[in-house]
Design an enzyme around this catalytic site. Structure first.
Site, PDB file in Angstrom:
ATOM      1  CE  LYS A  79      26.435  32.683  59.926  1.00 45.35           C
ATOM      2  NZ  LYS A  79      25.926  34.009  59.525  1.00 45.35           N
ATOM      3  CD  GLN A  84      25.899  36.865  61.829  1.00 45.72           C
ATOM      4  OE1 GLN A  84      26.516  36.134  61.065  1.00 45.72           O
ATOM      5  NE2 GLN A  84      24.646  36.639  62.145  1.00 45.72           N
ATOM      6  CG  ASP A 110      25.487  36.137  54.241  1.00 46.57           C
ATOM      7  OD1 ASP A 110      24.988  35.040  54.554  1.00 46.57           O
ATOM      8  OD2 ASP A 110      25.981  36.930  55.056  1.00 46.57           O
TER       9      ASP A 110
HETATM   10  N1  GUN Z   1      21.926  37.596  60.488  1.00 47.41           N
HETATM   11  C1  GUN Z   1      20.864  36.759  60.547  1.00 47.41           C
HETATM   12  N2  GUN Z   1      20.922  35.856  59.545  1.00 47.41           N
HETATM   13  C2  GUN Z   1      22.043  36.123  58.841  1.00 47.41           C
HETATM   14  C3  GUN Z   1      22.662  35.525  57.709  1.00 47.41           C
HETATM   15  O1  GUN Z   1      22.177  34.563  57.103  1.00 47.41           O
HETATM   16  N3  GUN Z   1      23.821  36.105  57.307  1.00 47.41           N
HETATM   17  C4  GUN Z   1      24.356  37.177  57.931  1.00 47.41           C
HETATM   18  N4  GUN Z   1      25.490  37.675  57.453  1.00 47.41           N
HETATM   19  N5  GUN Z   1      23.825  37.745  58.983  1.00 47.41           N
HETATM   20  C5  GUN Z   1      22.672  37.225  59.441  1.00 47.41           C
END
Ligand code: GUN
Length: 284
Positions: free
Chosen positions: A52, A96, A119
């Site tokens: 990311k 996350q 998100d």
């Molecule tokens: N963990 C697994 N997929 C995601 C996601 O799309 N966003 C976040 N923040 N954590 C995750």
């Protein structure tokens, strides 16, 4: 043989589009900023977060990195979120998941200001999606809609079947396909005759979490198959929830694993963060 939907290429196109738009904002003195929070040292989460941050760098989005120890208290994380909510230079906040078990994920998600919820996990974002108001949409299902549109797969009036009812993928996927005027069915572990339902699908989205569970016998000839799963088999090879070789024999279009849905999630995070910056500057 099915045509391959190239998520790697489509996600690259999207990141390039974001990069151009971010550069234009920069000319007006606006810096797009994403705060990325990682708690603990889960190796998979570490890889996701690093990807990311790399995508931010590529698109010209400034990323602020917060790496907190595994024993962080919930209150500490919540007060960091409060700080970032109030910081006008921060456009998006990403925590996350999963979080260590002493921290309640639901309270954390609810604490992020909905106007920085890139998100799309906050109940307000989910509610907006379900009543058709503008808001942030969970990145994986939003990415799947982009894959379909950019591969010229019509959704309007089509039979769309989603397997899986998670809050992150299955449910928002259903709402998005509905917003595009598809006829939507969501299947799950209690669905009585799964095959009977999936064989009706013009568009089948598979988000079950079981390696190679779906083969050609579940698929109508010419259907579009979107595989959200990713699993590492013994011998390190990656596979999805679909048996690719079998499904590709009957499908019209199909996403590979890797290189299908996966890269779209991060590309859509960049799109959401750019949108957040426009919103905060009163540009949309
Ligand atoms: N963990 C697994 N997929 C995601 C996601 O799309 N966003 C976040 N923040 N954590 C995750």
């Amino acid at each position: 043989m099915a045509e391959i939907i190239d998520g790697k290429k489509i996600s690259q196109d999207i990141k390039d589009e974001v990069r151009d738009k971010v550069a234009t904002l920069k000319e007006d003195g606006i810096e797009v900023t994403l705060a990325v929070i990682l708690v603990g040292n889960d190796p998979a989460s570490g890889v996701y977060v690093s990807n990311k941050k790399k995508a931010c760098e590529y698109t010209g989005i400034k990323s602020l990195s917060y790496e907190l120890p595994a024993n962080t208290k919930e209150e500490e994380l919540l007060s960091l979120i409060d700080e970032l909510n109030q910081d006008n230079t921060v456009d998006g906040i990403l925590v996350q998941l999963p979080l260590p078990k002493q921290i309640n994920e639901d309270r954390v998600i609810r604490r992020i200001s909905p106007d920085k919820d890139v998100d799309g996990f906050h109940p307000e974002s989910v509610g907006r999606l379900s009543i058709g108001e503008r808001g942030f949409v969970s990145c994986t299902p939003a990415g799947i809609i982009e894959l379909l549109k950019r591969s010229n797969v019509e959704i309007d009036g089509k039979e769309c079947v989603v397997i899986g009812r998670s809050n992150i993928v299955g449910k928002p996927m259903g709402m998005l396909l509905l917003r595009e005027s598809g006829t939507v069915t969501i299947c799950h572990s209690h669905t009585k005759d799964l095959k009977e339902v999936t064989k009706r699908a013009d568009i089948l989205v598979v988000a079950i979490g079981k390696p190679k569970m779906i083969d050609a016998s579940y698929i109508k000839g010419g259907a579009t198959v979107i595989d959200v799963g990713i699993h590492r088999l013994e011998g390190k090879k990656l596979c999805g929830d679909c048996d690719y070789d079998s499904c590709a024999e009957v499908a019209g279009k199909i996403t590979p694993v890797p290189g299908g849905v996966g890269p779209m999630t991060i590309a859509m995070l960049m799109v959401n963060t750019y949108q957040a910056a426009l919103m905060h500057r009163g540009r949309i």
